[in-house]
Design an enzyme around this catalytic site. Structure first.
Site, PDB file in Angstrom:
ATOM      1  CE  LYS A 192       3.176  -7.677  -1.196  1.00 10.13           C
ATOM      2  NZ  LYS A 192       1.861  -6.778  -1.307  1.00 10.13           N
ATOM      3  CG  ASP A 202      -0.814  -8.165  -3.176  1.00  6.97           C
ATOM      4  OD1 ASP A 202      -1.168  -7.830  -3.755  1.00  6.97           O
ATOM      5  OD2 ASP A 202      -0.683  -7.068  -2.113  1.00  6.97           O
ATOM      6  CD  GLU A 212      -3.914  -7.765  -1.721  1.00  5.14           C
ATOM      7  OE1 GLU A 212      -2.976  -6.432  -1.324  1.00  5.14           O
ATOM      8  OE2 GLU A 212      -4.435  -8.733  -0.956  1.00  5.14           O
ATOM      9  CD  GLU A 268      -2.405  -2.951  -2.027  1.00  8.22           C
ATOM     10  OE1 GLU A 268      -0.876  -2.271  -2.120  1.00  8.22           O
ATOM     11  OE2 GLU A 268      -2.919  -3.872  -1.944  1.00  8.22           O
ATOM     12  CG  ASP A 327      -4.195   2.102   3.748  1.00 12.01           C
ATOM     13  OD1 ASP A 327      -4.429   2.772   4.395  1.00 12.01           O
ATOM     14  OD2 ASP A 327      -3.286   1.214   3.041  1.00 12.01           O
ATOM     15  CG  HIS A 360      -3.231  -2.152   1.699  1.00 12.86           C
ATOM     16  ND1 HIS A 360      -2.597  -0.683   1.805  1.00 12.86           N
ATOM     17  CD2 HIS A 360      -2.024  -3.066   1.187  1.00 12.86           C
ATOM     18  CE1 HIS A 360      -1.251  -0.499   1.438  1.00 12.86           C
ATOM     19  NE2 HIS A 360      -0.782  -2.362   1.206  1.00 12.86           N
TER      20      HIS A 360
END
Length: 362
Positions: free
Chosen positions: A168, A197, A223, A249, A272, A299
């Protein structure tokens, strides 16, 4: 003709061993799980599920119990596209996203599981069949982990067989993100697949600045740099940031993906299956990406999604998500030297431990 005779929803609050965190959702000590058990007149059962970050599960449960039930009972379970359209248009005016599409996703997943079981096929072969071994990365939800714990988590994932890592970003200062990405790259070595992300943290200008700052670290992708509604802004990030962009996602329909792809706003489309409407639209999104010569990633819901990516030639990486169900299913996803292996069991192959789930019923 397999008629649907029952639909049994389940609603659970699944505690996490470690509180997870990202840039926009905050701390997540648990996630909410909604399940669907569909049965036909012959007694065959299909199972589907969806999940949230800790809220909205009650709304999904209510939609399944009240609004979806009467649209399915007595219908032919093999006519999955027809049922998808029936549920979609039945809820369209008050739905078209949010809890309604998550509920529909779980039902659609259960229908495909039921069909594959009736035919005695693993889901990935029923959907076309390409390659049961899918490249897989460990998706850390680790924004607030101290650097030493972040690297220790990475080492644990490497021991589990992962050969790609996502971390992250989106801390208060970009310099903090850069420091952590630099440390991760040094830890993993050159050429090791590394993704980051941001969970929608930035404006387009901020995302471009961040992407340029990350360029020296040879990232696989950045992301969700901006909110999903800012299609034009994300297209700017793709053009000006200098990094591949993964996103999707938080998109809820095939048409959302069409808008983002045709605008040039994504390099790795990322549906997702638990929130894009289920297996039916996920496969359409994957084929849409193929038509634009784009690799598709995923995802969440890795135990099901491994089948979907195993069925298409343009699959890239499967995400093994931090919201795993390993403690509540009989056979967790197999990881072998960087690849997730789609199981050969009929259907999607997930067998829930319903007794254990009953102990965490919401």
């Amino acid at each position: 003709m397999p008629r649907i005779v029952s639909l049994e929803p389940g609603y659970y609050r699944v505690p996490l061993a470690v509180t997870l965190s990202d840039s926009m959702h905050g701390d997540m000590p648990a996630f909410e799980l909604n399940t669907v058990r569909l049965r036909d007149a012959d007694g065959a059962e299909g199972v589907g599920y969806t999940y949230t970050c800790g809220r909205n599960g009650a709304a999904i449960d209510a939609i399944l119990r009240v609004d979806v039930l009467d649209q399915l009972i007595g219908q032919d379970a093999d006519l999955i596209e027809r049922l998808w359209q029936r549920i979609w248009w039945g809820q369209h005016y008050g739905g078209r996203g949010g809890p309604t599409i998550l509920a529909q996703s779980a039902v659609d997943m259960a229908l495909w599981d039921l069909k594959a079981k009736r035919l005695g096929q693993p889901l990935w072969t029923l959907l076309g069949g390409n390659d049961p071994r899918v490249p897989c990365y460990a998706g850390g939800i680790d924004l607030d982990l101290p650097l030493d714990k972040l690297l220790r988590q990475t080492d644990d994932n490497l021991k589990k067989g992962f050969r790609a890592i996502k971390m992250k970003v989106g801390r208060k200062q970009l310099s903090e993100d850069v420091e952590r990405v630099k440390a991760m790259r040094a830890h993993l070595g050159e050429g090791f697949p590394l993704m980051v992300d941001a969970n929608m943290k930035w404006t387009a200008d901020e995302a471009i600045r961040a992407a340029r700052a990350f360029q020296p670290f040879d990232l696989m992708w950045l992301e969700e740099p901006v909110i999903p509604d800012d299609v034009a802004g994300q297209a700017r990030v793709v053009r000006e940031g200098g990094l591949p962009i993964a996103a999707g996602e938080n998109l809820r329909t095939l048409w959302d993906f069409k808008q983002l792809i045709t605008a040039g706003g994504v390099t790795y489309p990322e549906p997702d299956v638990t929130n894009c409407g289920g297996v039916t639209p996920f496969m359409k999104i994957a084929h849409l990406a193929e038509a634009f010569n784009l690799p598709v990633t995923s995802h969440g819901a890795h135990d099901v999604t491994v089948h979907l990516l195993a069925a298409v030639p343009n699959r890239s990486y499967l995400e093994a998500h931090g919201f795993g169900l390993d403690g509540y299913i009989a056979e967790p996803l197999t990881i072998e030297d960087g690849f997730a292996v789609a199981p050969a069991r009929p259907g999607h192959g997930i067998a829930f431990d319903w007794k254990s789930l009953d102990s965490i019923r919401a």
